[in-house]
Design a protein around this motif. Structure first.
Motif, PDB file in Angstrom:
ATOM      1  N   VAL A 181       0.856  -1.182   0.000  1.00 35.07           N
ATOM      2  CA  VAL A 181       0.000   0.000   0.000  1.00 35.07           C
ATOM      3  C   VAL A 181       0.897   1.238   0.000  1.00 35.07           C
ATOM      4  O   VAL A 181       1.877   1.301   0.741  1.00 35.07           O
ATOM      5  N   TYR A 182       0.544   2.224  -0.839  1.00 27.55           N
ATOM      6  CA  TYR A 182       1.293   3.469  -0.928  1.00 27.55           C
ATOM      7  C   TYR A 182       0.407   4.610  -0.417  1.00 27.55           C
ATOM      8  O   TYR A 182      -0.677   4.839  -0.951  1.00 27.55           O
ATOM      9  N   VAL A 183       0.876   5.301   0.630  1.00 31.38           N
ATOM     10  CA  VAL A 183       0.081   6.355   1.241  1.00 31.38           C
ATOM     11  C   VAL A 183       1.033   7.461   1.703  1.00 31.38           C
ATOM     12  O   VAL A 183       2.114   7.181   2.216  1.00 31.38           O
ATOM     13  N   ASP A 184       0.622   8.743   1.507  1.00 29.34           N
ATOM     14  CA  ASP A 184       1.503   9.823   1.952  1.00 29.34           C
ATOM     15  C   ASP A 184       1.418   9.986   3.465  1.00 29.34           C
ATOM     16  O   ASP A 184       0.439   9.580   4.105  1.00 29.34           O
ATOM     17  N   LEU A 185       2.453  10.594   4.040  1.00 30.59           N
ATOM     18  CA  LEU A 185       2.583  10.676   5.495  1.00 30.59           C
ATOM     19  C   LEU A 185       1.422  11.440   6.126  1.00 30.59           C
ATOM     20  O   LEU A 185       0.913  11.038   7.180  1.00 30.59           O
ATOM     21  N   LEU A 186       0.986  12.531   5.487  1.00 26.17           N
ATOM     22  CA  LEU A 186      -0.090  13.325   6.075  1.00 26.17           C
ATOM     23  C   LEU A 186      -1.407  12.552   6.129  1.00 26.17           C
ATOM     24  O   LEU A 186      -2.166  12.655   7.090  1.00 26.17           O
ATOM     25  N   THR A 187      -1.671  11.775   5.083  1.00 25.17           N
ATOM     26  CA  THR A 187      -2.877  10.937   5.100  1.00 25.17           C
ATOM     27  C   THR A 187      -2.739   9.837   6.139  1.00 25.17           C
ATOM     28  O   THR A 187      -3.700   9.495   6.840  1.00 25.17           O
ATOM     29  N   THR A 189      -1.188   9.927   8.927  1.00 24.79           N
ATOM     30  CA  THR A 189      -1.367  10.472  10.271  1.00 24.79           C
ATOM     31  C   THR A 189      -2.761  11.046  10.493  1.00 24.79           C
ATOM     32  O   THR A 189      -3.089  11.457  11.613  1.00 24.79           O
ATOM     33  N   GLY A 190      -3.570  11.117   9.441  1.00 21.91           N
ATOM     34  CA  GLY A 190      -4.917  11.644   9.569  1.00 21.91           C
ATOM     35  C   GLY A 190      -5.041  13.125   9.328  1.00 21.91           C
ATOM     36  O   GLY A 190      -6.148  13.680   9.406  1.00 21.91           O
ATOM     37  N   ALA A 191      -3.923  13.808   8.998  1.00 26.28           N
ATOM     38  CA  ALA A 191      -3.972  15.241   8.741  1.00 26.28           C
ATOM     39  C   ALA A 191      -4.531  15.558   7.353  1.00 26.28           C
ATOM     40  O   ALA A 191      -4.951  16.675   7.086  1.00 26.28           O
ATOM     41  N   ARG A 192      -4.492  14.592   6.477  1.00 26.11           N
ATOM     42  CA  ARG A 192      -5.028  14.750   5.126  1.00 26.11           C
ATOM     43  C   ARG A 192      -5.868  13.513   4.821  1.00 26.11           C
ATOM     44  O   ARG A 192      -5.691  12.465   5.437  1.00 26.11           O
ATOM     45  N   ASP A 193      -6.779  13.613   3.861  1.00 27.47           N
ATOM     46  CA  ASP A 193      -7.651  12.481   3.538  1.00 27.47           C
ATOM     47  C   ASP A 193      -7.549  12.132   2.062  1.00 27.47           C
ATOM     48  O   ASP A 193      -8.541  11.857   1.404  1.00 27.47           O
ATOM     49  N   ASP A 194      -6.321  12.164   1.513  1.00 32.08           N
ATOM     50  CA  ASP A 194      -6.113  11.790   0.118  1.00 32.08           C
ATOM     51  C   ASP A 194      -6.213  10.272  -0.046  1.00 32.08           C
ATOM     52  O   ASP A 194      -5.940   9.519   0.899  1.00 32.08           O
ATOM     53  N   PRO A 195      -6.583   9.797  -1.244  1.00 34.31           N
ATOM     54  CA  PRO A 195      -6.586   8.342  -1.481  1.00 34.31           C
ATOM     55  C   PRO A 195      -5.177   7.763  -1.417  1.00 34.31           C
ATOM     56  O   PRO A 195      -4.196   8.442  -1.733  1.00 34.31           O
ATOM     57  N   ALA A 196      -5.077   6.552  -0.995  1.00 36.06           N
ATOM     58  CA  ALA A 196      -3.827   5.794  -1.058  1.00 36.06           C
ATOM     59  C   ALA A 196      -3.879   4.905  -2.292  1.00 36.06           C
ATOM     60  O   ALA A 196      -4.825   4.978  -3.081  1.00 36.06           O
ATOM     61  N   ASP A 197      -2.870   4.056  -2.465  1.00 34.55           N
ATOM     62  CA  ASP A 197      -2.825   3.192  -3.641  1.00 34.55           C
ATOM     63  C   ASP A 197      -2.468   1.784  -3.213  1.00 34.55           C
ATOM     64  O   ASP A 197      -1.456   1.570  -2.531  1.00 34.55           O
ATOM     65  N   LEU A 198      -3.316   0.826  -3.570  1.00 33.00           N
ATOM     66  CA  LEU A 198      -3.066  -0.590  -3.307  1.00 33.00           C
ATOM     67  C   LEU A 198      -2.511  -1.213  -4.571  1.00 33.00           C
ATOM     68  O   LEU A 198      -3.152  -1.175  -5.623  1.00 33.00           O
ATOM     69  N   ALA A 199      -1.311  -1.765  -4.497  1.00 32.36           N
ATOM     70  CA  ALA A 199      -0.625  -2.278  -5.682  1.00 32.36           C
ATOM     71  C   ALA A 199      -1.485  -3.295  -6.410  1.00 32.36           C
ATOM     72  O   ALA A 199      -1.992  -4.248  -5.815  1.00 32.36           O
ATOM     73  N   GLY A 200      -1.644  -3.087  -7.715  1.00 33.31           N
ATOM     74  CA  GLY A 200      -2.416  -3.984  -8.550  1.00 33.31           C
ATOM     75  C   GLY A 200      -3.904  -3.724  -8.527  1.00 33.31           C
ATOM     76  O   GLY A 200      -4.645  -4.233  -9.364  1.00 33.31           O
ATOM     77  N   TYR A 201      -4.370  -2.898  -7.568  1.00 29.12           N
ATOM     78  CA  TYR A 201      -5.798  -2.582  -7.472  1.00 29.12           C
ATOM     79  C   TYR A 201      -6.070  -1.150  -7.900  1.00 29.12           C
ATOM     80  O   TYR A 201      -6.874  -0.885  -8.785  1.00 29.12           O
ATOM     81  N   GLY A 202      -5.343  -0.199  -7.271  1.00 29.65           N
ATOM     82  CA  GLY A 202      -5.557   1.199  -7.574  1.00 29.65           C
ATOM     83  C   GLY A 202      -5.876   1.990  -6.331  1.00 29.65           C
ATOM     84  O   GLY A 202      -5.495   1.602  -5.214  1.00 29.65           O
ATOM     85  N   PRO A 203      -6.607   3.119  -6.462  1.00 26.23           N
ATOM     86  CA  PRO A 203      -6.877   3.985  -5.312  1.00 26.23           C
ATOM     87  C   PRO A 203      -7.759   3.299  -4.272  1.00 26.23           C
ATOM     88  O   PRO A 203      -8.726   2.606  -4.602  1.00 26.23           O
ATOM     89  N   GLU A 329       1.390   6.489 -12.782  1.00 27.66           N
ATOM     90  CA  GLU A 329       0.710   7.564 -12.082  1.00 27.66           C
ATOM     91  C   GLU A 329       1.588   8.070 -10.938  1.00 27.66           C
ATOM     92  O   GLU A 329       2.237   7.285 -10.251  1.00 27.66           O
ATOM     93  N   PRO A 330       1.638   9.399 -10.717  1.00 28.79           N
ATOM     94  CA  PRO A 330       2.404   9.908  -9.572  1.00 28.79           C
ATOM     95  C   PRO A 330       1.798   9.415  -8.271  1.00 28.79           C
ATOM     96  O   PRO A 330       0.597   9.113  -8.202  1.00 28.79           O
ATOM     97  N   LEU A 331       2.626   9.331  -7.241  1.00 29.84           N
ATOM     98  CA  LEU A 331       2.133   8.870  -5.950  1.00 29.84           C
ATOM     99  C   LEU A 331       1.233   9.905  -5.268  1.00 29.84           C
ATOM    100  O   LEU A 331       0.476   9.579  -4.362  1.00 29.84           O
ATOM    101  N   HIS A 332       1.335  11.162  -5.688  1.00 25.23           N
ATOM    102  CA  HIS A 332       0.442  12.198  -5.180  1.00 25.23           C
ATOM    103  C   HIS A 332       0.379  13.317  -6.206  1.00 25.23           C
ATOM    104  O   HIS A 332       1.200  13.376  -7.128  1.00 25.23           O
ATOM    105  N   ASP A 333      -0.594  14.217  -6.066  1.00 27.83           N
ATOM    106  CA  ASP A 333      -0.701  15.362  -6.965  1.00 27.83           C
ATOM    107  C   ASP A 333       0.488  16.288  -6.775  1.00 27.83           C
ATOM    108  O   ASP A 333       1.052  16.370  -5.671  1.00 27.83           O
ATOM    109  N   PRO A 334       0.893  16.998  -7.830  1.00 19.77           N
ATOM    110  CA  PRO A 334       1.993  17.960  -7.683  1.00 19.77           C
ATOM    111  C   PRO A 334       1.698  18.970  -6.573  1.00 19.77           C
ATOM    112  O   PRO A 334       0.560  19.421  -6.406  1.00 19.77           O
ATOM    113  N   ARG A 335       2.724  19.298  -5.798  1.00 20.72           N
ATOM    114  CA  ARG A 335       2.596  20.246  -4.701  1.00 20.72           C
ATOM    115  C   ARG A 335       3.593  21.377  -4.918  1.00 20.72           C
ATOM    116  O   ARG A 335       4.730  21.308  -4.426  1.00 20.72           O
ATOM    117  N   PRO A 336       3.223  22.407  -5.694  1.00 20.65           N
ATOM    118  CA  PRO A 336       4.152  23.507  -5.992  1.00 20.65           C
ATOM    119  C   PRO A 336       4.675  24.153  -4.728  1.00 20.65           C
ATOM    120  O   PRO A 336       3.934  24.353  -3.751  1.00 20.65           O
TER     121      PRO A 336
END
Length: 345
Positions: A181-187, A189-203, A329-336
């Motif tokens: 499973v691929y998930v960003d640190l903020l998600t 920890t609960g500070a963000r609610d972005d989708p994660a990624d399950l390998a072979g399945y998707g978001p 697909e990138p692991l997260h949206d671009p963060r300028p």
């Protein structure tokens, strides 16, 4: 032809193969079934029930089955048509049927098909009597549990028992899953609610990734991404990238086979050069990617070329000159990043 049809229609390799196979069989061997299709008596799906069960018989047997089915197609559902074709094949080719049955029983296997909203379908290709026995055993135990636990339906009990029996490593005890499973640190920890990624399945939802990570048996690995692109930069803590850590980076970056339309998880794919070693291709993350065995070998077939485009991306050129592009697909949206003159807060 199959690979080009798959790319042209944006379907899987297996779906493309079935389209080509069905079309060829109808034209070459099954004139009555083709006539029923052209007259609107059946649709392509119903016609495929005839082609699928006659694919391995001789032309003579196919003609006998086709003639026998001519008056048994219109107004019937697909399951009924399939049963009639199966009956006809046994009737006109009993010895061949027995040989094919023995061969197919040797091809027993398990397959995984991902669905929506965090669900997947796990299927077993098994001899009919074995599959029926398994289902009967699951149903028997599920009914017994249902008598004392009304909080779950019979289907839920049956599914849970199925999972328990398969995941218990020694046949007993608590099930233990092995997934990526691929998930960003903020998600996480609960500070963000972005989708994660399950390998072979998707978001998958952030809450599900948090539940998986909270399991005391989970293992965590650090992945470093480029904030501006979301693409993976590093998959190991050190700065020296050995072949083993290169493979880890590529599997984490690609997550699945990089051929368009193929979703085999990278964990079960091959890590290989895009521009081959024989053509002076470098062994680095720019020129290596994850590809299933079939699509890894495809780039060596006459007329097929694959060119790296960066960040694990490829451009595929087919024998007819069509091109297709694929980039993980990138692991997260671009963060300028904020401008240097932006005052701190």
């Amino acid at each position: 032809m199959t690979e080009e049809v798959a790319l042209a229609f944006s379907v899987s390799r297996n779906q493309a193969y079935l389209l080509v196979e069905t079309s060829c069989a109808l034209v070459a061997r099954l004139p009555n079934t083709l006539a029923a299709l052209e007259n609107g008596d059946i649709d392509l799906f119903k016609a495929s029930k005839v082609t699928q069960l006659t694919r391995e018989v001789s032309d003579e047997v196919a003609a006998q089955v086709d003639a026998w089915m001519a008056t048994r197609l219109a107004g019937r559902d697909p399951a009924a048509i399939r049963k009639s074709v199966d009956h006809a094949v046994q009737k006109f080719d009993p010895d061949g049927y027995r040989e094919r049955a023995a061969a197919k029983r040797a091809l027993r296997h398990v397959s995984l098909e991902h669905e929506d909203e965090t669900m997947s379908k796990l299927s077993g290709w098994l001899p009919a009597e074995v599959a029926s026995s398994i289902y009967a055993s699951l149903s028997h135990t599920a009914k017994a549990r249902r008598r004392t636990d009304q909080s779950r339906t019979l289907d839920q009990h049956r599914a849970d028992i199925f999972a328990e029996r398969l995941l218990a490593e020694d046949g007993h005890g608590t099930p233990r899953a092995h997934i990526h499973v691929y998930v960003d640190l903020l998600t996480l920890t609960g500070a963000r609610d972005d989708p994660a990624d399950l390998a072979g399945y998707g978001p998958i939802p952030g809450w599900l990734a948090q539940e998986i990570a909270a399991d005391p048996t989970s293992t965590w690995s650090r992945l470093i991404t480029d904030p501006a692109t979301g693409q993976l930069l590093e998959a190991s803590p050190g700065t020296y990238r050995s072949p083993a850590s290169l493979a880890r980076l590529i599997k984490a970056r690609d997550r699945e086979c990089t051929h368009p339309g193929c979703h085999r998880p990278a964990e079960f794919s091959e890590i290989d050069h895009i521009t081959t070693w024989a053509r002076n291709g470098n062994t680095d993350h720019h020129n290596c990617h994850a590809a299933c065995t079939i699509h890894n070998h495809l780039k060596e077939e006459p007329g097929w070329t694959t060119t790296p485009t960066g960040h694990g991306g490829t451009t595929i050129t087919t024998p007819t000159g069509h091109t297709y592009h694929a980039t993980p697909e990138p692991l997260h949206d671009p963060r300028p990043q904020p401008d240097d003159d932006t005052p701190p807060f």
